[in-house]
Design a protein around this motif. Structure first.
Motif, mmCIF file in Angstrom:
data_model
loop_
_atom_site.group_PDB
_atom_site.id
_atom_site.type_symbol
_atom_site.label_atom_id
_atom_site.label_comp_id
_atom_site.label_asym_id
_atom_site.label_seq_id
_atom_site.Cartn_x
_atom_site.Cartn_y
_atom_site.Cartn_z
ATOM 1 N N TYR A 38 5.065 109.150 53.414
ATOM 2 C CA TYR A 38 4.546 109.907 52.234
ATOM 3 C C TYR A 38 5.295 110.933 51.772
ATOM 4 C CZ TYR A 38 1.061 106.443 53.060
ATOM 5 O OH TYR A 38 0.141 105.041 52.960
ATOM 6 N N GLY A 39 5.653 111.827 52.697
ATOM 7 C CA GLY A 39 6.561 112.889 52.230
ATOM 8 C C GLY A 39 7.979 112.463 51.622
ATOM 9 N N ALA A 40 8.464 111.430 52.087
ATOM 10 C CA ALA A 40 9.671 110.672 51.683
ATOM 11 C C ALA A 40 9.511 110.078 50.331
ATOM 12 C CB ALA A 40 10.255 109.686 52.513
ATOM 13 N N LEU A 41 8.137 109.412 49.815
ATOM 14 C CA LEU A 41 7.927 109.280 48.763
ATOM 15 C C LEU A 41 7.883 110.559 47.722
ATOM 16 C CD1 LEU A 41 5.214 106.468 48.831
ATOM 17 C CD2 LEU A 41 7.359 106.120 47.945
ATOM 18 N N LEU A 42 7.389 111.606 48.192
ATOM 19 C CA LEU A 42 7.195 112.779 47.112
ATOM 20 C C LEU A 42 8.458 113.327 46.603
ATOM 21 C CD1 LEU A 42 3.934 114.472 48.312
ATOM 22 C CD2 LEU A 42 4.356 113.515 46.534
ATOM 23 N N ALA A 43 9.425 113.328 47.953
ATOM 24 C CA ALA A 43 10.581 113.832 47.614
ATOM 25 C C ALA A 43 11.543 113.001 46.696
ATOM 26 C CB ALA A 43 11.303 113.931 49.141
ATOM 27 N N ALA A 44 11.321 111.787 47.048
ATOM 28 C CA ALA A 44 12.302 110.654 46.261
ATOM 29 C C ALA A 44 12.027 110.790 44.547
ATOM 30 C CB ALA A 44 12.043 109.404 46.746
ATOM 31 N N HIS A 45 10.759 111.119 44.432
ATOM 32 C CA HIS A 45 10.254 111.098 43.117
ATOM 33 C C HIS A 45 10.624 112.512 42.292
ATOM 34 C CE1 HIS A 45 7.825 107.534 42.104
ATOM 35 N NE2 HIS A 45 7.404 107.663 43.431
ATOM 36 N N GLU A 46 10.696 113.545 43.220
ATOM 37 C CA GLU A 46 11.290 114.795 42.761
ATOM 38 C C GLU A 46 12.691 114.854 42.597
ATOM 39 O OE1 GLU A 46 10.050 117.738 45.529
ATOM 40 O OE2 GLU A 46 7.685 117.296 45.114
ATOM 41 N N ARG A 47 13.294 114.155 43.430
ATOM 42 C CA ARG A 47 14.714 114.167 43.432
ATOM 43 C C ARG A 47 15.473 113.141 44.266
ATOM 44 N NH1 ARG A 47 17.340 119.224 46.185
ATOM 45 N NH2 ARG A 47 16.315 118.403 47.903
ATOM 46 N N PRO A 48 15.622 111.783 43.509
ATOM 47 C CA PRO A 48 16.010 110.744 44.033
ATOM 48 C C PRO A 48 17.518 111.017 44.914
ATOM 49 C CG PRO A 48 15.351 110.276 41.961
ATOM 50 C CD PRO A 48 15.328 111.615 42.045
ATOM 51 N N PRO A 49 17.523 110.368 45.960
ATOM 52 C CA PRO A 49 18.842 110.595 46.847
ATOM 53 C C PRO A 49 19.758 109.304 46.442
ATOM 54 C CG PRO A 49 17.295 109.019 47.922
ATOM 55 C CD PRO A 49 16.568 109.508 46.916
ATOM 56 N N ASP A 50 20.886 109.302 46.865
ATOM 57 C CA ASP A 50 21.823 108.437 46.418
ATOM 58 C C ASP A 50 21.504 107.160 47.398
ATOM 59 O OD1 ASP A 50 23.738 109.817 44.901
ATOM 60 O OD2 ASP A 50 24.304 110.862 46.577
ATOM 61 N N VAL A 51 20.821 107.173 48.639
ATOM 62 C CA VAL A 51 20.800 106.297 49.428
ATOM 63 C C VAL A 51 19.506 106.510 50.340
ATOM 64 C CG1 VAL A 51 22.350 106.960 51.221
ATOM 65 C CG2 VAL A 51 21.657 104.561 50.968
ATOM 66 N N TYR A 52 18.734 105.421 50.859
ATOM 67 C CA TYR A 52 17.432 105.672 51.591
ATOM 68 C C TYR A 52 17.946 105.004 53.031
ATOM 69 C CZ TYR A 52 14.703 106.324 47.476
ATOM 70 O OH TYR A 52 14.400 106.892 46.228
ATOM 71 N N ILE A 53 17.696 105.354 54.141
ATOM 72 C CA ILE A 53 17.551 105.001 55.497
ATOM 73 C C ILE A 53 16.441 104.857 56.093
ATOM 74 C CG2 ILE A 53 18.566 104.956 57.744
ATOM 75 C CD1 ILE A 53 20.375 106.859 54.980
ATOM 76 N N LEU A 54 15.650 103.841 56.121
ATOM 77 C CA LEU A 54 14.264 103.483 56.576
ATOM 78 C C LEU A 54 14.109 102.674 57.736
ATOM 79 C CD1 LEU A 54 12.760 102.325 52.839
ATOM 80 C CD2 LEU A 54 13.475 104.905 53.628
ATOM 81 N N ASP A 55 13.101 103.416 58.731
ATOM 82 C CA ASP A 55 12.813 102.660 59.980
ATOM 83 C C ASP A 55 11.902 101.609 59.310
ATOM 84 O OD1 ASP A 55 12.562 101.864 62.567
ATOM 85 O OD2 ASP A 55 10.931 103.359 62.776
ATOM 86 N N VAL A 56 11.869 100.338 60.037
ATOM 87 C CA VAL A 56 10.898 99.352 59.828
ATOM 88 C C VAL A 56 9.446 99.590 60.094
ATOM 89 C CG1 VAL A 56 10.485 96.974 60.049
ATOM 90 C CG2 VAL A 56 12.597 97.608 59.640
ATOM 91 N N ARG A 57 9.514 100.128 61.425
ATOM 92 C CA ARG A 57 8.063 100.434 61.822
ATOM 93 C C ARG A 57 7.734 102.118 61.498
ATOM 94 N NH1 ARG A 57 6.446 98.131 66.955
ATOM 95 N NH2 ARG A 57 5.363 96.556 66.160
ATOM 96 N N LEU A 58 6.823 102.316 60.914
ATOM 97 C CA LEU A 58 6.389 103.500 60.514
ATOM 98 C C LEU A 58 4.913 103.670 60.385
ATOM 99 C CD1 LEU A 58 8.825 104.148 57.331
ATOM 100 C CD2 LEU A 58 8.997 105.318 59.754
ATOM 101 N N PRO A 59 4.365 104.743 60.745
ATOM 102 C CA PRO A 59 2.843 104.958 60.734
ATOM 103 C C PRO A 59 2.507 104.824 59.296
ATOM 104 C CG PRO A 59 3.766 107.119 60.978
ATOM 105 C CD PRO A 59 4.944 106.000 60.882
ATOM 106 N N ALA A 60 1.334 104.310 58.914
ATOM 107 C CA ALA A 60 0.462 104.224 57.861
ATOM 108 C C ALA A 60 1.111 103.537 56.898
ATOM 109 C CB ALA A 60 0.187 105.714 56.965
ATOM 110 N N MET A 61 2.267 103.413 56.436
ATOM 111 C CA MET A 61 2.965 102.219 55.778
ATOM 112 C C MET A 61 4.291 102.032 56.363
ATOM 113 S SD MET A 61 4.853 103.069 51.963
ATOM 114 C CE MET A 61 3.262 103.727 51.028
ATOM 115 N N ASN A 62 4.521 100.804 56.670
ATOM 116 C CA ASN A 62 5.688 100.475 57.087
ATOM 117 C C ASN A 62 6.762 100.520 56.206
ATOM 118 O OD1 ASN A 62 6.429 97.652 55.960
ATOM 119 N ND2 ASN A 62 4.492 97.018 57.137
#
Length: 122
Positions: A38-62
């Protein structure tokens, strides 16, 4: 885009999060690191990065669901590198079907991480 390239990294394993962030910082990236989606979602909306690196297994939302949400919105739509220790053909296919642009199995080599991230943001 002028300046350093930017990356948002999301992994609930603090050791992996710190490692990926350090590797990308040494490669010239400005990194915003998050242990939850959720912190990443907020940050992405505020200032989108050039690229995301996401772990598949995350809490609350994979990571697959997070990828779908990021790709569904024009403002946050950027290349996504999915990462997981679960790297069967089925796992990789699910990550790519969710919108991931590439997949990196854990454990990974530092040079492979940087090369794949660099290639995604071109």
């Amino acid at each position: 885009m002028p300046g350093e390239p930017t990356a948002v990294v999301v992994d609930d394993d603090e050791g992996i999060l710190a490692l990926v962030s350090a590797i990308l910082c040494r490669a010239g990236y400005t990194v915003r690191a998050f242990a939850e989606p959720y912190g990443a979602l907020l940050a992405a909306h505020e200032r989108p990065p050039d690229v995301y690196i996401l772990d598949v297994r995350l809490p609350a939302m994979n990571g697959r669901d997070l990828c779908r949400v990021l790709k569904a919105v024009e403002r946050t739509r950027r290349p996504v590198l999915m990462m997981s220790a679960e790297s069967s053909r089925v796992d990789i296919a699910k990550a790519l079907d969710a919108g991931g642009d590439d997949f990196l199995a854990k454990p990974f080599r530092r040079t492979e991480l940087v090369t794949r991230v660099d290639e995604l943001r071109i």
